[in-house]
Design a protein around this motif. Structure first.
Motif, PDB file in Angstrom:
ATOM      1  N   ASN A 122       0.951  -1.389  -0.040  1.00 35.09           N
ATOM      2  CA  ASN A 122      -0.136   0.099   0.204  1.00 35.09           C
ATOM      3  C   ASN A 122       0.872   1.345  -0.050  1.00 35.09           C
ATOM      4  OD1 ASN A 122      -2.084   1.709   0.100  1.00 35.09           O
ATOM      5  ND2 ASN A 122      -2.651   1.233   2.366  1.00 35.09           N
ATOM      6  N   ASP A 160     -15.381   3.243  -3.376  1.00 27.69           N
ATOM      7  CA  ASP A 160     -15.027   4.476  -3.638  1.00 27.69           C
ATOM      8  C   ASP A 160     -15.070   5.641  -2.387  1.00 27.69           C
ATOM      9  OD1 ASP A 160     -17.267   5.433  -4.059  1.00 27.69           O
ATOM     10  OD2 ASP A 160     -17.026   5.183  -6.271  1.00 27.69           O
ATOM     11  N   LEU A 161     -14.525   6.518  -2.489  1.00 22.44           N
ATOM     12  CA  LEU A 161     -14.688   7.740  -1.394  1.00 22.44           C
ATOM     13  C   LEU A 161     -16.276   8.357  -1.311  1.00 22.44           C
ATOM     14  CD1 LEU A 161     -11.194   9.317  -1.092  1.00 22.44           C
ATOM     15  CD2 LEU A 161     -12.317   7.615   0.219  1.00 22.44           C
ATOM     16  N   VAL A 184      -7.837   6.704  -4.222  1.00 21.93           N
ATOM     17  CA  VAL A 184      -7.904   6.451  -2.729  1.00 21.93           C
ATOM     18  C   VAL A 184      -9.084   5.656  -2.600  1.00 21.93           C
ATOM     19  CG1 VAL A 184      -7.882   6.967  -0.175  1.00 21.93           C
ATOM     20  CG2 VAL A 184      -6.155   8.066  -1.776  1.00 21.93           C
ATOM     21  N   TYR A 185      -8.997   4.397  -2.233  1.00 20.75           N
ATOM     22  CA  TYR A 185     -10.406   3.391  -2.057  1.00 20.75           C
ATOM     23  C   TYR A 185     -10.201   3.080  -0.442  1.00 20.75           C
ATOM     24  CZ  TYR A 185     -10.169   3.680  -7.113  1.00 20.75           C
ATOM     25  OH  TYR A 185     -10.308   4.118  -8.302  1.00 20.75           O
ATOM     26  N   LEU A 186     -11.454   2.413  -0.142  1.00 19.57           N
ATOM     27  CA  LEU A 186     -11.545   1.785   0.968  1.00 19.57           C
ATOM     28  C   LEU A 186     -11.791   0.458   0.804  1.00 19.57           C
ATOM     29  CD1 LEU A 186     -14.285   4.285   2.636  1.00 19.57           C
ATOM     30  CD2 LEU A 186     -11.645   4.177   2.990  1.00 19.57           C
ATOM     31  N   THR A 199     -12.358  -1.113   8.296  1.00 17.34           N
ATOM     32  CA  THR A 199     -12.169  -0.345   7.009  1.00 17.34           C
ATOM     33  C   THR A 199     -10.786   0.162   7.013  1.00 17.34           C
ATOM     34  OG1 THR A 199     -14.540   0.276   7.057  1.00 17.34           O
ATOM     35  CG2 THR A 199     -13.143   1.498   5.531  1.00 17.34           C
ATOM     36  N   ARG A 258      -8.098   2.307   4.326  1.00 17.67           N
ATOM     37  CA  ARG A 258      -7.641   2.908   3.148  1.00 17.67           C
ATOM     38  C   ARG A 258      -6.557   2.551   2.302  1.00 17.67           C
ATOM     39  NH1 ARG A 258      -8.707   7.249   7.015  1.00 17.67           N
ATOM     40  NH2 ARG A 258     -10.700   8.203   6.562  1.00 17.67           N
TER      41      ARG A 258
END
Length: 173
Positions: free
Chosen positions: A107, A127-128, A154-156, A167, A169
Motif C-alpha cells: 500500500n 470508492d470515497l 484512494v479507496y476503502l 475499514t 484505506r
C-alpha cells in the motif's frame, strides 16, 4: 530502543498512556497506573500487544488513528522496508488480540492487495463516494485481491469478519 512512540489515553481512564515500537518488532502499550505516592513519579505497567503477524513483517512506525470510525483510537504499524501495514483494532478499553489483527500490503499498489488474516472474511472495495466497486471472499481469493481494474485513487477496503466490519484505506497507483 523505541522506533516510534505515541501518547494518548488508550484505555479511556482519564490519564495519558504511551504506545511504542521497540526493536523493530514489538508493539508495547505502557499503561499509566498513576503517581507512586512514595516517590512522586508516574508508574507504567507494560503490555506487549505484538502478534505473530506483526512480528513476521516487522515494524518501523506507529500511529494512533480511528480506522473503523468507532470513536476509539486503533494502533497502526508500518514497515517501509517491505511496504506492510498491521492494524490492531482497539475494542476498548485497549484490548487487542491476535484475531483482531491483519496485514494489508503493499500500500500503495498497482495491481493486487494481499490481506493476511487467520479468519475467513468477506471484502468490499468502496470508492470515497460510497459506491461498492467489487466484493468477494478472502478465502476464494487466497487473500489476494485484484485491483487492476481500478483507476489511480484512494479507496476503502471493508473487511467483514463474522459480522465485525473493519475499514482500511488503500491507494491504487
Amino acid at each position: 530502543w523505541a522506533w516510534g512512540i505515541e501518547s494518548t489515553d488508550l484505555d479511556e481512564d482519564g490519564d495519558t498512556d504511551v504506545l511504542g515500537v521497540t526493536n523493530g518488532f514489538y508493539y508495547l502499550w505502557l499503561e499509566n497506573t498513576g503517581v507512586n505516592p512514595t516517590f512522586g513519579f508516574v508508574e507504567f505497567t507494560p503490555h506487549l500487544i505484538t502478534t505473530e503477524l506483526a512480528f513476521k513483517t516487522g515494524a518501523g512506525a506507529i500511529e494512533l488513528v480511528d480506522l473503523n470510525n468507532d470513536d476509539r483510537l486503533d494502533v497502526v504499524g508500518a514497515n517501509s522496508g517491505n511496504d506492510t501495514y498491521v492494524w490492531f483494532e482497539n475494542v476498548a478499553p485497549l484490548s487487542i488480540t491476535e484475531s483482531d489483527s491483519y496485514i494489508i500490503y503493499p500500500n500503495p499498489t498497482l495491481d493486487f492487495i494481499t490481506v493476511t488474516n487467520k479468519e475467513e472474511a468477506g471484502y468490499q472495495i468502496v470508492d470515497l463516494q460510497g459506491q461498492i466497486l467489487d466484493s468477494g471472499s478472502l478465502r476464494d481469493s487466497n487473500g489476494k485481491i485484484d485491483i487492476q481494474f481500478l483507476n489511480p485513487n484512494v479507496y476503502l477496503l471493508v473487511l467483514d469478519q463474522k459480522g465485525s466490519k473493519r475499514t482500511v484505506r488503500f491507494i491504487k497507483r
